[in-house]
Design an enzyme around this catalytic site. Structure first.
Site, short mmCIF file in Angstrom:
data_model
loop_
_atom_site.label_atom_id
_atom_site.label_comp_id
_atom_site.label_asym_id
_atom_site.label_seq_id
_atom_site.Cartn_x
_atom_site.Cartn_y
_atom_site.Cartn_z
CB SER A 116 -0.95 0.01 1.19
OG SER A 116 -0.22 0.00 2.38
N GLY A 149 2.04 3.00 -2.23
CA GLY A 149 3.09 3.12 -3.24
C GLY A 149 4.32 2.28 -2.99
CD GLU A 180 -6.49 4.64 -5.79
OE1 GLU A 180 -5.62 4.60 -6.69
OE2 GLU A 180 -6.25 4.34 -4.61
CD GLU A 198 -4.74 0.09 -6.22
OE1 GLU A 198 -5.06 0.07 -5.01
OE2 GLU A 198 -3.58 0.12 -6.61
CG ASP A 230 -5.05 7.66 2.14
OD1 ASP A 230 -5.57 7.34 3.23
OD2 ASP A 230 -4.09 7.04 1.64
CB THR A 231 -7.86 11.17 -2.56
OG1 THR A 231 -8.89 10.20 -2.78
CG2 THR A 231 -6.54 10.59 -3.00
NE ARG A 261 -1.60 10.74 3.88
CZ ARG A 261 -2.27 9.60 3.74
NH1 ARG A 261 -3.26 9.29 4.54
NH2 ARG A 261 -1.95 8.78 2.77
#
Lengths: 425, 425
Positions: B162, B164, B274, B286, B293-294, B380
């Site tokens: 996850s 990236g 996504e 996905e 998150d976004t 984050r």
């Protein structure tokens, strides 16, 4: 506290706030603090008060008991002590302040606001804001005389009470004795002292949620959310809306009056200045040195993080309170007009429940349920905030949504909320 | 769970949700639940995870350990089990579902979404939504062959990972070996299986936060917040905004694709689909069966109570999700355009702190600090959401505000956030 840095909660470098009283407003203060990584401690008189459910730590006990409160403060060493209610040991707050603790906004304001005589004197004398005529009385005889002097109709209120308890509307001489008895019976704390206030049939009653906060140069300045209109039933908040329907001139006079009152009280934080407007003139009534019931409308009208409780947290922690200039005033505009309407329990008992939520939670409706463990008749169990392009539509939507909700307790079957006085729909 | 009633938290009649994983999104789910008087339990792998700080109760341990998780579930008997992360014992979720527990949205979707091969098959085969070309490989030889077949440039990704990790952009044959090693090194769990995806130089990447929820007749329907545009850096979300800059036609194709994908996954709750758009055509990538998150941009763009996390709570608890009709679609419009930008730690260590908050917290800026006890490089730590009349201005404001913030830990001095790839300002 001038804040430009924040460290992780639950560490020695954390910024920590302690709330004395953690009801629905305290819960929102705590949520806003949590969202900034500020450590939170909630003290209340009963277990599982709304704010206790969210805070990092909670304590339960009698906040009139100086030993109980002092023990907590000495253990927690908070960066700010935030009184949310009025039933607090005031002598202790003065002592703590002398010892260097940071009481919000300060012990003087907390002391003044808890008693009608003191706050009236701050508004009328120290701040120089006009009020309705008023006199004090300690006995039935003095009360009769004071009512005659003020003239009928008038209001008789216990000097220490809240949410409309101990307040009576006195239409003529024959009501005075009943008003006296109501005041004595419902006064909080010792004393049968009461205030007689001239009745001004105001055009609109407003709350100005003025915020005193540090600017970038470390100077305390005042910023102003748009005035909140509201009405009360039996002296207790029932519905509020933002912006209030006042002219631009009156709006600025509201800011001026709130600035005078909050400067007279001092410190930093958000204040709920109750004012009323009659024939374009602004009168002072009361002022709470903390978020105000009627300001719950800002939970949806303001941008995320800038509700009255978010503004309070930002001001208390010395963080910025952004605003836009409107002439000489720093104004905090709402995103959209909105209105709030309370959800009051029609019954007593434990394990309160709400139903008809599907009907209530419609378009443009934000619902807040306070999660209190026990209901009493007329206890505030939640609030609805509706948004709309026009404030009038928001009022109707909020009212309608709130009245869909029925309440029960383990001792009582489902009951509707019956209060419909002063309603639009 | 079809909800029309809610009872006080911390009672036998309370509605109770349990989160497996309680990071920043879990914290917002819990705040939204708290505001409705819903009881909350937060489970995470480390003590004082963001959601644990707010929840009624918290447990800490390894969520891959079936015994640990089962013991909690059997003790708590939650009305809904809400997986927030992917490192969970999946066999247990299937078992619990069979035993009658309510897994959100269901064990199948949670299982599918945690692995690129499974979710790709759901999107491409079960839902019939076009994707970029893809092939799988288990060895370096197979990978070389697959890359040749897909063509350069392409992406090589570990099928389980996850944020990236384990993903590489492969420009030509000479990059394949490095991509193979990166994938094997960063895969979560056992297995060196990887996916090769065709690189489509998309015009915009979007997240559609589709919500599956009960309507008034008890039927599951889907409602659609406006598409969220976003960009990633090294495969991890960096900035997002709402609404995304897509034509009305593409917007509806986005809803159609998200409806197909979320129907194929099933259950109720909010999903983060996504998708990407190239020459007016929508491709599936996905889908997370939970807030994304976004979608944190909706913490400020949507009305209070209707952020992606508020929508998730409402859907999970069977409460209404109001929307407006736009042709055949139920759309949840934002109050105002906005953009989010992450705050990433430039350093490792305990007791993270942020400074320059006075600069960052300016007009139109909502700041969320996650209060994590420990920082890692690129972890984050918070997010900024800016509102503006135009989404382009919001992007710039959010970016600027986030980059004012400097971070330190007890092991490290103050450091700025240096990532400026793909930035506007």
């Amino acid at each position: 506290m001038k804040g430009n840095e924040l460290f992780s909660p639950l560490t020695k470098k954390a910024t920590k706030i302690l709330l004395l009283g953690a009801g629905e407003l305290g819960r929102e203060v705590i949520i806003e603090a949590m969202r900034l990584g500020i450590e939170t401690v909630a003290v209340d008189r009963y277990l599982n008060a709304p704010g206790q459910q969210v805070a990092h730590r909670a304590y339960t006990g009698n906040m009139k008991d100086a030993g109980f409160v002092r023990a907590i403060i000495e253990r927690e060493k908070p960066d700010a002590i935030i009184p949310e209610i009025e039933a607090i040991n005031l002598d202790l707050l003065f002592e703590l302040e002398k010892e260097g603790f940071n009481v919000i906004p300060n012990a003087f304001a907390t002391h003044a606001a808890m008693q009608r005589e003191r706050i009236r004197d701050v508004i009328a004398k120290k701040a120089g804001v006009p009020t309705s005529k008023y006199l004090y009385a300690n006995t039935l005889e003095e009360l009769e005389e004071a009512c005659e002097k003020i003239g009928y109709p008038c209001w008789v209120k216990a000097i220490m009470s809240s949410s409309g308890h101990g307040s009576s509307f006195v239409e003529s001489k024959k009501d005075v004795k009943k008003a006296y008895e109501n005041s004595v019976r419902n006064a909080r704390g010792a004393g049968d002292r009461m205030i007689v206030e001239q009745h001004i049939p105001f055009d609109i009653e407003v709350t100005e949620l003025a915020v005193r906060h540090y600017d970038d140069n470390g100077k305390v300045i005042t910023s102003f959310p748009k005035p909140v209109g509201h009405y009360q039933i039996d002296g207790d908040y029932h519905s509020s809306w933002q912006p209030a329907e006042v002219s631009e001139k009156v709006e600025k006079d509201i800011y001026r009056a709130a600035e005078k009152i909050t400067s007279a009280l001092g410190g930093v934080g958000l204040f709920g200045c109750e004012l009323f407007v009659k024939d374009g003139k602004v009168y002072g009534n009361e002022c709470s040195p903390r978020p105000h019931d009627t300001g719950m409308v800002t939970l949806a009208t303001h941008q995320s993080g800038y509700s009255e409780c978010g503004l309070h947290v930002r001001a208390v922690c010395g963080l910025p309170v952004p605003s836009v200039k409107d002439g000489e005033f720093n104004v905090i505009p709402p995103l959209k007009p909105g209105a709030s309407h309370v959800i009051l329990s029609p019954c007593d008992g434990w394990v309160p429940g709400m139903r008809n939520l599907r009907k209530a939670m419609g378009n443009d409706i934000s619902l807040f349920i306070f999660g209190k463990p026990e209901a009493h008749i007329n206890r505030r169990m939640g609030v609805v905030v509706a948004l709309a392009d026009k404030v009038e539509d928001a009022k109707k939507k909020a009212e309608k949504a709130a009245h869909y909700i029925e309440i029960q307790t383990q001792q009582q079957k489902w009951l509707p909320q019956q209060e419909k006085r002063m309603h639009l729909t």
